[in-house]
Design an enzyme around this catalytic site. Structure first.
Site, PDB file in Angstrom:
ATOM      1  N   HIS A 101     -40.963 -58.721  20.861  1.00 18.57           N
ATOM      2  CA  HIS A 101     -39.739 -57.962  21.089  1.00 18.57           C
ATOM      3  C   HIS A 101     -39.172 -57.427  19.771  1.00 18.57           C
ATOM      4  CE1 HIS A 101     -39.973 -60.233  24.900  1.00 18.57           C
ATOM      5  NE2 HIS A 101     -39.425 -59.131  25.388  1.00 18.57           N
ATOM      6  N   SER A 161     -36.862 -62.731  26.381  1.00 13.84           N
ATOM      7  CA  SER A 161     -37.365 -62.739  25.016  1.00 13.84           C
ATOM      8  C   SER A 161     -37.028 -64.084  24.393  1.00 13.84           C
ATOM      9  CB  SER A 161     -36.696 -61.622  24.209  1.00 13.84           C
ATOM     10  OG  SER A 161     -36.873 -61.828  22.824  1.00 13.84           O
TER      11      SER A 161
END
Length: 178
Positions: free
Chosen positions: A106, A147
């Site tokens: 991410h 994430s």
């Protein structure tokens, strides 16, 4: 044709094995630890990015923010981040969805856009991440996951922004595991 007794027993044995196999999959407790998709190095780099954008002076950049597309994604299955950018001089704020198939983490998605926003005087907050599956052939966009570095994004907000950008697609939030 009913088959012989031995043929019936053979097919019954196969069905029973398949049934047991399926039950073993269902009973296995699924843990997120089984599917970590990040490294300690990436998490440390994400923490440094968060510190840098929090400490960056924000002088205003509404003109730049106005030119940023709300959604910038690709086709396929990939990681995405949700970013809140704000012009501190006017209070104008915009939520951005960014994702691409080449990003391993991410952080790889967040860093370039955050650096560009900060360089243009905006206050930036990466509010979370997840995954997107974008299938133009099926006219479908699915939003899910989280994430490790930024936490889970507000998938309903991401879905809403994606629906605005892709009105011809069905956009949905799912609980699909990685």
């Amino acid at each position: 044709y009913m088959g012989t007794l031995s043929e019936c027993l053979f097919f019954f044995e196969i069905a029973l094995r398949i049934h047991r196999l399926l039950l073993s999959w269902v009973r296995r407790p699924w843990k997120m630890d089984d599917v970590k998709t990040t490294t300690p190095e990436e998490q440390a780099e994400a923490a440094r990015l968060k510190e840098a954008i929090a400490a960056a002076p924000a002088s205003g950049g509404g003109a730049y923010l106005g030119t940023c597309p709300t959604v910038d994604i690709e086709t396929g299955t990939f990681k995405y981040v949700l970013i809140q950018a704000t012009d501190p001089t006017t209070g104008f704020s915009k939520t951005l969805v960014r994702g691409n198939v080449r990003a391993s983490y991410h952080m790889d998605i967040a860093k370039p856009i955050c650096n560009a926003l900060v360089a243009n005087g905006l206050k930036v907050d990466v509010t979370g991440g997840g995954r997107i599956t974008h299938d133009p052939d099926q006219k479908l966009i699915q939003v899910y996951g989280f994430s490790y570095s930024f936490g889970a994004a507000d998938h309903q907000l991401a879905r809403s922004l994606l629906q605005e950008a892709y009105p011809d697609r069905r956009c949905e939030v799912t609980n699909t595991p990685y």
